[in-house]
Design a protein around this motif. Sequence first.
Motif, PDB file in Angstrom:
ATOM      1  N   UNK A 116       0.825  -1.213   0.000  1.00 33.53           N
ATOM      2  CA  UNK A 116       0.000   0.000   0.000  1.00 33.53           C
ATOM      3  C   UNK A 116       0.858   1.262   0.000  1.00 33.53           C
ATOM      4  N   UNK A 117       2.019   1.196   0.592  1.00 25.09           N
ATOM      5  CA  UNK A 117       2.925   2.353   0.580  1.00 25.09           C
ATOM      6  C   UNK A 117       3.559   2.563  -0.792  1.00 25.09           C
ATOM      7  N   UNK A 118       3.477   1.556  -1.662  1.00 25.72           N
ATOM      8  CA  UNK A 118       4.142   1.646  -2.953  1.00 25.72           C
ATOM      9  C   UNK A 118       5.608   1.312  -2.878  1.00 25.72           C
ATOM     10  N   UNK A 119       6.018   0.620  -1.820  1.00 23.93           N
ATOM     11  CA  UNK A 119       7.413   0.238  -1.644  1.00 23.93           C
ATOM     12  C   UNK A 119       7.580  -1.255  -1.919  1.00 23.93           C
ATOM     13  N   UNK A 120       8.801  -1.722  -1.888  1.00 24.32           N
ATOM     14  CA  UNK A 120       9.084  -3.129  -2.157  1.00 24.32           C
ATOM     15  C   UNK A 120       9.944  -3.712  -1.034  1.00 24.32           C
TER      16      UNK A 120
END
Length: 417
Positions: free
Chosen positions: A290-294
């Motif tokens: 959801x944060x757009x991180x990996x």
Amino acid sequence: MAGSRRPGRNFLFVPGPTNVPERVQRAMIVPMEDHRSSSFPDLTLPLFENMKKVFKSKDGQVFIFPSSGTGAWEAALTNTLSPGDRVLASRFGQFSTLWIDLAQRVGLDVVIQDEEWGTGANPDRIEEALRADRDHRIKAVLIVHNETATGVTSDIGAVRRAIDAANHPAMLYVDGVSSIGSIDFRASEWGVDCAITGSQKGLMLPAGLGIVCVSPKALAAYKTAECRRVYFDFGDMSKANATGYFPYTPALPLLYGLRESMACLFEEGLERVFERHRVLADGCRAAVKAWGLTLCAKEPKWYSDTVSAIMVPEGINGADVIDIAFRRYNLALGAGLSKVAGKLFRIGHLGDLNDLMLLGALAGAEMSMLDAGIKIEPGSGVAAAQQHFRETILAKDKRPSEAGKFDRNHSDGVVRV
């Protein structure tokens, strides 16, 4: 110093040491006693047998050393191998690197298989190396089950199958420091000859106990092993442990704590402990998405259920996120180590932990990332984790058996699945 007190509890979310349950803390508050008394084996002898259950070992022998997991690494190697013996080791993170360094420093010839950080042990490469070792010079294979530096879990069952497929007699040594007591581990089924753990992670204790579960094959290797050892000698331990004693003064409070921590694990049920960790880890991974991180782990097959290593965007120093979290929000997050220093921060989600506790850490991580300049939607990760936890709880509540439900009213506050 005036004004130095920080109200409330520090949110400890490094991947070890982990939170110590209050009942375990109380169990360690004991008066000192004579560790040579006739009643002392009443404490110690059940510890050895119950730890075998945690390792899922049918015929192994457990040694409990007053040390960290590093001491257990050294004990496993020096008691079963000789200087110059060749071992095969996969290197894919900081802790596999350190174990290899230790093996080299005690005089072993280490054949290193480097894997990309974010992946784990490669069974195909291990099988290939063992097939090529026609003279059987390789005496052991060393694998870190759960690499906390990168949030990667390797498939130990697949490694055992690779050794068997190569028809090779090498022993299998596994570092389970950040997996045992949190992620399913099967010493006997996987043919693990030396399984290693420490007290400060899944066992929910302070650091100070290094524990090794040794197979009959590895115990037989002790008879011809020529590496020097004194403090960590299996022979000295075996002789004293047989009647419930130690060859030197043991860490008394930690032994009482270990008895209570294992009671916690068995009361919850090991399989439910593992499932709880999967649920928590999936909630954390939902937040990261959801944060757009990996994650540092390259594929879902590598994902760890005890720690998530979260990559920060280019131009951001992960150490800044960690520092802000600690100074402003009293939240302890794990740092990036070695090759990934500054490139990530880590959230440990293991041990005495439930969903609401993890939500607090995710909220703190969000605030810290925003303060460090990472552009995320405030509340997005927390909301995603909440949704995951709610859906999981609702699904479990639909089970017909009461034994399969989440128990929200249990006195210790642990989420049961």
